[in-house]
Write an enzyme that holds these catalytic residues in place. Structure first.
Site, PDB file in Angstrom:
ATOM      1  N   CYS A   3       0.854  -1.192   0.000  1.00 11.11           N
ATOM      2  CA  CYS A   3       0.000   0.000   0.000  1.00 11.11           C
ATOM      3  C   CYS A   3       0.888   1.239   0.000  1.00 11.11           C
ATOM      4  CB  CYS A   3      -0.916   0.000   1.214  1.00 11.11           C
ATOM      5  SG  CYS A   3      -1.799   1.562   1.444  1.00 11.11           S
ATOM      6  N   CYS A   6       0.569   3.424   3.106  1.00  9.05           N
ATOM      7  CA  CYS A   6       1.235   2.821   4.274  1.00  9.05           C
ATOM      8  C   CYS A   6       2.746   3.071   4.193  1.00  9.05           C
ATOM      9  CB  CYS A   6       0.937   1.326   4.355  1.00  9.05           C
ATOM     10  SG  CYS A   6      -0.731   0.932   4.949  1.00  9.05           S
ATOM     11  N   ASN A  85     -13.027   9.644  -2.207  1.00  9.97           N
ATOM     12  CA  ASN A  85     -13.483   8.792  -3.293  1.00  9.97           C
ATOM     13  C   ASN A  85     -13.529   7.353  -2.776  1.00  9.97           C
ATOM     14  OD1 ASN A  85     -13.580  10.944  -5.126  1.00  9.97           O
ATOM     15  ND2 ASN A  85     -11.414  10.722  -5.610  1.00  9.97           N
ATOM     16  N   HIS A  96      -6.354   3.036   0.257  1.00  8.57           N
ATOM     17  CA  HIS A  96      -6.125   3.343   1.679  1.00  8.57           C
ATOM     18  C   HIS A  96      -6.974   4.583   1.938  1.00  8.57           C
ATOM     19  CE1 HIS A  96      -3.139   3.687   5.251  1.00  8.57           C
ATOM     20  NE2 HIS A  96      -3.993   4.695   5.391  1.00  8.57           N
ATOM     21  N   HIS A  98      -8.560   7.905   2.436  1.00  7.72           N
ATOM     22  CA  HIS A  98      -7.948   9.236   2.474  1.00  7.72           C
ATOM     23  C   HIS A  98      -8.993  10.281   2.175  1.00  7.72           C
ATOM     24  CE1 HIS A  98      -7.512   7.601  -1.621  1.00  7.72           C
ATOM     25  NE2 HIS A  98      -7.653   8.848  -2.053  1.00  7.72           N
TER      26      HIS A  98
HETATM   27  P1  DGP Z   1      -8.017   9.016  -5.166  1.00 10.97           P
HETATM   28  O1  DGP Z   1      -8.304   9.179  -6.624  1.00 10.97           O
HETATM   29  O2  DGP Z   1      -9.097   9.643  -4.312  1.00 10.97           O
HETATM   30  O3  DGP Z   1      -7.703   7.593  -4.782  1.00 10.97           O
HETATM   31  O4  DGP Z   1      -6.739   9.931  -4.883  1.00 10.97           O
HETATM   32  C1  DGP Z   1      -5.467   9.455  -4.708  1.00 10.97           C
HETATM   33  C2  DGP Z   1      -4.576  10.651  -4.670  1.00 10.97           C
HETATM   34  O5  DGP Z   1      -3.299  10.229  -4.207  1.00 10.97           O
HETATM   35  C3  DGP Z   1      -4.349  11.334  -6.001  1.00 10.97           C
HETATM   36  O6  DGP Z   1      -4.865  12.659  -5.934  1.00 10.97           O
HETATM   37  C4  DGP Z   1      -2.833  11.371  -6.181  1.00 10.97           C
HETATM   38  C5  DGP Z   1      -2.320  11.019  -4.828  1.00 10.97           C
HETATM   39  N1  DGP Z   1      -1.111  10.219  -4.827  1.00 10.97           N
HETATM   40  C6  DGP Z   1      -0.917   9.013  -5.415  1.00 10.97           C
HETATM   41  N2  DGP Z   1       0.314   8.563  -5.199  1.00 10.97           N
HETATM   42  C7  DGP Z   1       0.930   9.497  -4.426  1.00 10.97           C
HETATM   43  C8  DGP Z   1       2.222   9.609  -3.869  1.00 10.97           C
HETATM   44  O7  DGP Z   1       3.093   8.733  -4.017  1.00 10.97           O
HETATM   45  N3  DGP Z   1       2.494  10.726  -3.145  1.00 10.97           N
HETATM   46  C9  DGP Z   1       1.563  11.716  -2.961  1.00 10.97           C
HETATM   47  N4  DGP Z   1       1.933  12.779  -2.229  1.00 10.97           N
HETATM   48  N5  DGP Z   1       0.326  11.639  -3.468  1.00 10.97           N
HETATM   49  C10 DGP Z   1       0.015  10.552  -4.198  1.00 10.97           C
END
Ligand code: DGP
Length: 112
Positions: A3, A6, A85, A96, A98
């Site tokens: 994850c 995580c 979402n 995970h 958020h």
């Molecule tokens: P969702 O579509 O709601 O699952 O949003 C996931 C969000 O996580 C998306 O806006 C981009 C963000 N994200 C994905 N990978 C990473 C990462 O490695 N670092 C950071 N800071 N954000 C990430």
């Protein structure tokens, strides 16, 4: 467990931290959709909003208790939006739980 959030919480993947306590971690979204775009996550793995139950709802309470503090520290004095979402139709990409904290400009009225 493989994850990404995580791994971010454990510091195995770098992130721009904006808030942390014993239950909650908050960091800047890698692909910001607004001038302020912070992701707020429970430190314990919960897959999505669909997995919230009495056994883990304290984590959600802790997140929502942290939100005003984070919003204040980010200068969001004129309001903001919280989004989670959930699942395929909700376009959840990271499994995970958020919460997106979005603000710093007048947001679109198109979705909600
Ligand atoms: P969702 O579509 O709601 O699952 O949003 C996931 C969000 O996580 C998306 O806006 C981009 C963000 N994200 C994905 N990978 C990473 C990462 O490695 N670092 C950071 N800071 N954000 C990430």
């Amino acid at each position: 467990m493989d994850c990404i959030f995580c791994k971010i919480i454990k510091g195995e993947i770098p992130s721009a931290r904006v808030f942390e306590n014993d239950k909650v971690y908050a960091f800047r979204d890698i692909n910001p959709q607004a001038p302020v775009h912070v992701l707020i996550v429970p430190k314990t793995h919960v897959p999505s909003a669909d997995a919230i139950a009495a056994r883990n709802s304290d984590l959600v309470a802790a997140i929502f208790e942290a939100i005003p503090e984070i919003a204040k520290s980010e200068g969001l004095t004129n309001g903001y939006r919280i989004i989670t979402n959930c699942g395929e139709d909700g376009c959840q990409t990271v499994k995970h739980l958020h919460f997106h904290l979005l603000g710093g400009k007048r947001l679109s009225e198109e979705m909600v």
